[in-house]
Write a protein that holds these residues in place. Structure first.
Motif, PDB file in Angstrom:
ATOM      1  N   ALA A  38       0.869  -1.184   0.000  1.00  0.00           N
ATOM      2  CA  ALA A  38       0.000   0.000   0.000  1.00  0.00           C
ATOM      3  C   ALA A  38       0.899   1.224   0.000  1.00  0.00           C
ATOM      4  N   GLU A  39       0.474   2.265  -0.712  1.00  0.00           N
ATOM      5  CA  GLU A  39       1.320   3.454  -0.843  1.00  0.00           C
ATOM      6  C   GLU A  39       0.494   4.719  -0.654  1.00  0.00           C
ATOM      7  N   PHE A  40       1.052   5.620   0.157  1.00  0.00           N
ATOM      8  CA  PHE A  40       0.450   6.922   0.419  1.00  0.00           C
ATOM      9  C   PHE A  40       1.269   7.994  -0.286  1.00  0.00           C
ATOM     10  N   ARG A  41       0.624   9.034  -0.783  1.00  0.00           N
ATOM     11  CA  ARG A  41       1.313  10.243  -1.255  1.00  0.00           C
ATOM     12  C   ARG A  41       1.057  11.308  -0.193  1.00  0.00           C
ATOM     13  N   ILE A  42       2.146  11.917   0.291  1.00  0.00           N
ATOM     14  CA  ILE A  42       1.997  12.862   1.400  1.00  0.00           C
ATOM     15  C   ILE A  42       2.932  14.049   1.241  1.00  0.00           C
ATOM     16  N   GLN A  46       4.369  15.497  -2.411  1.00  0.00           N
ATOM     17  CA  GLN A  46       3.686  14.235  -2.670  1.00  0.00           C
ATOM     18  C   GLN A  46       4.661  13.054  -2.709  1.00  0.00           C
ATOM     19  N   HIS A  47       5.583  13.036  -1.741  1.00  0.00           N
ATOM     20  CA  HIS A  47       6.491  11.900  -1.603  1.00  0.00           C
ATOM     21  C   HIS A  47       5.677  10.669  -1.240  1.00  0.00           C
ATOM     22  N   GLU A  48       6.240   9.517  -1.484  1.00  0.00           N
ATOM     23  CA  GLU A  48       5.519   8.276  -1.259  1.00  0.00           C
ATOM     24  C   GLU A  48       6.024   7.563  -0.009  1.00  0.00           C
ATOM     25  N   LEU A  49       5.065   7.083   0.776  1.00  0.00           N
ATOM     26  CA  LEU A  49       5.336   6.225   1.921  1.00  0.00           C
ATOM     27  C   LEU A  49       4.684   4.892   1.609  1.00  0.00           C
ATOM     28  N   GLY A  50       5.513   3.870   1.428  1.00  0.00           N
ATOM     29  CA  GLY A  50       5.006   2.550   1.068  1.00  0.00           C
ATOM     30  C   GLY A  50       5.047   1.603   2.253  1.00  0.00           C
ATOM     31  N   LEU A  51       4.008   0.799   2.381  1.00  0.00           N
ATOM     32  CA  LEU A  51       3.944  -0.253   3.390  1.00  0.00           C
ATOM     33  C   LEU A  51       4.008  -1.578   2.656  1.00  0.00           C
TER      34      LEU A  51
END
Length: 131
Positions: A38-42, A46-51
């Motif tokens: 799962a990936e968030f843009r934050i 809008q860098h990505e934080l991936g789980l």
């Protein structure tokens, strides 16, 4: 050579719980999902934080905090640290004044990953130069 942060990836043995925890923390749903990821843009860029499900970790990867801390800029480190702790994170590095305009802290999330937060005046200066 290094042009910018693209994705920070965190391993988790419980992807559904990690998605729920980060959705609560960040206030947004993942923008991209597939089995085991799962990936968030934050943030401002809008860098990505991936789980990532830890079953996909490279051979020899160890569980728990590693040797690197990625710091995300926040406007209020004490308030952010308090929120992280209230959501079940554990203090890894206490709130520290590192010099004028630089304050850091870090926690381990409930899944064993280190999450750093920082007030960084250079980050704000950089944002001020953008059109």
């Amino acid at each position: 050579m290094l042009r910018g942060l693209t994705t920070v990836s965190f391993w988790t043995t419980d992807l559904p719980a990690a998605k729920e925890w980060y959705t609560e923390l960040l206030g947004v749903e993942p923008y991209f999902e597939r089995p085991g990821y799962a990936e968030f843009r934050i943030g401002d860029h809008q860098h990505e934080l991936g789980l990532i499900d830890s079953r996909y970790a490279p051979a020899g990867a160890e569980a728990g905090p590693g040797g690197a801390i990625v710091y995300w800029h926040v406007d209020d480190v004490p308030a952010t640290l308090e929120r992280l702790l209230s959501l079940g994170a554990k203090e890894y590095e206490p709130l520290m004044e590192r010099g004028p305009g630089f304050v850091t802290a870090s926690v381990t999330d409930p899944f064993g990953n280190v999450l750093g937060v920082m007030y960084n005046r250079h980050y704000l200066d950089m944002l001020g130069t953008r059109p």
